[in-house]
Every structure is written in structure tokens, then in C-alpha cells.
Motif scaffolding. Structure first.
Motif, PDB file in Angstrom:
ATOM      1  N   ALA A  55       4.090 -41.602  51.544  1.00 50.09           N
ATOM      2  CA  ALA A  55       4.801 -40.716  50.614  1.00 50.09           C
ATOM      3  C   ALA A  55       6.238 -40.479  51.075  1.00 50.09           C
ATOM      4  O   ALA A  55       7.163 -40.475  50.263  1.00 50.09           O
ATOM      5  CB  ALA A  55       4.055 -39.388  50.471  1.00 50.09           C
ATOM      6  N   ASP A  56       6.429 -40.290  52.380  1.00 54.22           N
ATOM      7  CA  ASP A  56       7.775 -40.037  52.911  1.00 54.22           C
ATOM      8  C   ASP A  56       8.700 -41.232  52.708  1.00 54.22           C
ATOM      9  O   ASP A  56       9.914 -41.070  52.601  1.00 54.22           O
ATOM     10  CB  ASP A  56       7.713 -39.697  54.410  1.00 54.22           C
ATOM     11  CG  ASP A  56       7.125 -38.311  54.676  1.00 54.22           C
ATOM     12  OD1 ASP A  56       6.961 -37.529  53.722  1.00 54.22           O
ATOM     13  OD2 ASP A  56       6.829 -38.028  55.852  1.00 54.22           O
ATOM     14  N   GLU A  59      10.003 -43.870  47.153  1.00 55.48           N
ATOM     15  CA  GLU A  59      10.767 -43.161  46.116  1.00 55.48           C
ATOM     16  C   GLU A  59       9.826 -42.767  44.980  1.00 55.48           C
ATOM     17  O   GLU A  59       8.937 -43.533  44.611  1.00 55.48           O
ATOM     18  CB  GLU A  59      11.843 -44.085  45.540  1.00 55.48           C
ATOM     19  CG  GLU A  59      12.973 -44.390  46.472  1.00 55.48           C
ATOM     20  CD  GLU A  59      14.207 -43.553  46.186  1.00 55.48           C
ATOM     21  OE1 GLU A  59      14.328 -43.016  45.079  1.00 55.48           O
ATOM     22  OE2 GLU A  59      15.038 -43.457  47.095  1.00 55.48           O
ATOM     23  N   GLU A  62       5.940 -37.360  46.055  1.00 54.31           N
ATOM     24  CA  GLU A  62       6.115 -36.242  46.961  1.00 54.31           C
ATOM     25  C   GLU A  62       4.738 -35.799  47.436  1.00 54.31           C
ATOM     26  O   GLU A  62       3.836 -35.574  46.615  1.00 54.31           O
ATOM     27  CB  GLU A  62       6.804 -35.090  46.225  1.00 54.31           C
ATOM     28  CG  GLU A  62       6.800 -33.790  46.967  1.00 54.31           C
ATOM     29  CD  GLU A  62       7.142 -32.583  46.084  1.00 54.31           C
ATOM     30  OE1 GLU A  62       7.356 -31.513  46.657  1.00 54.31           O
ATOM     31  OE2 GLU A  62       7.173 -32.718  44.850  1.00 54.31           O
ATOM     32  N   THR A  80       7.196 -37.923  41.063  1.00 58.21           N
ATOM     33  CA  THR A  80       8.404 -37.162  40.748  1.00 58.21           C
ATOM     34  C   THR A  80       9.321 -37.886  39.765  1.00 58.21           C
ATOM     35  O   THR A  80      10.263 -37.310  39.256  1.00 58.21           O
ATOM     36  CB  THR A  80       9.212 -36.851  42.029  1.00 58.21           C
ATOM     37  OG1 THR A  80       9.538 -38.073  42.686  1.00 58.21           O
ATOM     38  CG2 THR A  80       8.406 -35.947  42.963  1.00 58.21           C
TER      39      THR A  80
END
Length: 81
Positions: A55-56, A59, A62, A80
């Protein structure tokens, strides 16, 4: 925190080990709309760091929360964009 997350879809990857939880999470996220939250339920303790790392570095997603309890690891991932 997890109790007030509005979950759109749940993905059950219990019994599957790395890298399957991340691969299946990515596939499920592809089918969601912006703002949707995927709840991922896993039994692989490595999924805590694997899904966070994914997730980090990805793109458009989140990591909202991660909860550990009774050998089950629950991840909440929001799309997102």
C-alpha cells in the motif's frame, strides 16, 4: 478504529501465504471505485508487513487500518483514485 470503517467488499485470504494475500488484494482493488474500502482477512502474519509495504508503494491506495486478533490479521485498504 475499524468499527467505523465503511467496508465496500471483503476479501478472505485465510490459509494463503505470501505472496497470495498481496496479489489477491491488488486484484480486488482493481475492481473497486475511488473511495471504496476493501477489508482483507488473512491468517499469514507476514501479511501485516506485506500489505503495508504494498500500500505504501502503490499509487491510488491507502492503508486505513490493520487489526490483529486470535491469529487473524484484518487489513482495511481504501482506493483513493
Amino acid at each position: 478504529m475499524s468499527s467505523n470503517i465503511d467496508v465496500t467488499e471483503t476479501l478472505d485470504v485465510k490459509g494463503q501465504n505470501c505472496p497470495m494475500p498481496v496479489i489477491k488484494t491488488k486484484g480486488a482493488m482493481d475492481g473497486l471505485a475511488a473511495g471504496d474500502v476493501l477489508e482483507v482477512v488473512a491468517t499469514d502474519s507476514g501479511s501485516m508487513s506485506d500489505i503495508k509495504g504494498w500500500a505504501d508503494s502503490t499509487e491510488g491506495v491507502e492503508l486505513v487500518d490493520q487489526v490483529e486478533g486470535d491469529g487473524v490479521y484484518t487489513h482495511y485498504v481504501r482506493k483513493t483514485e
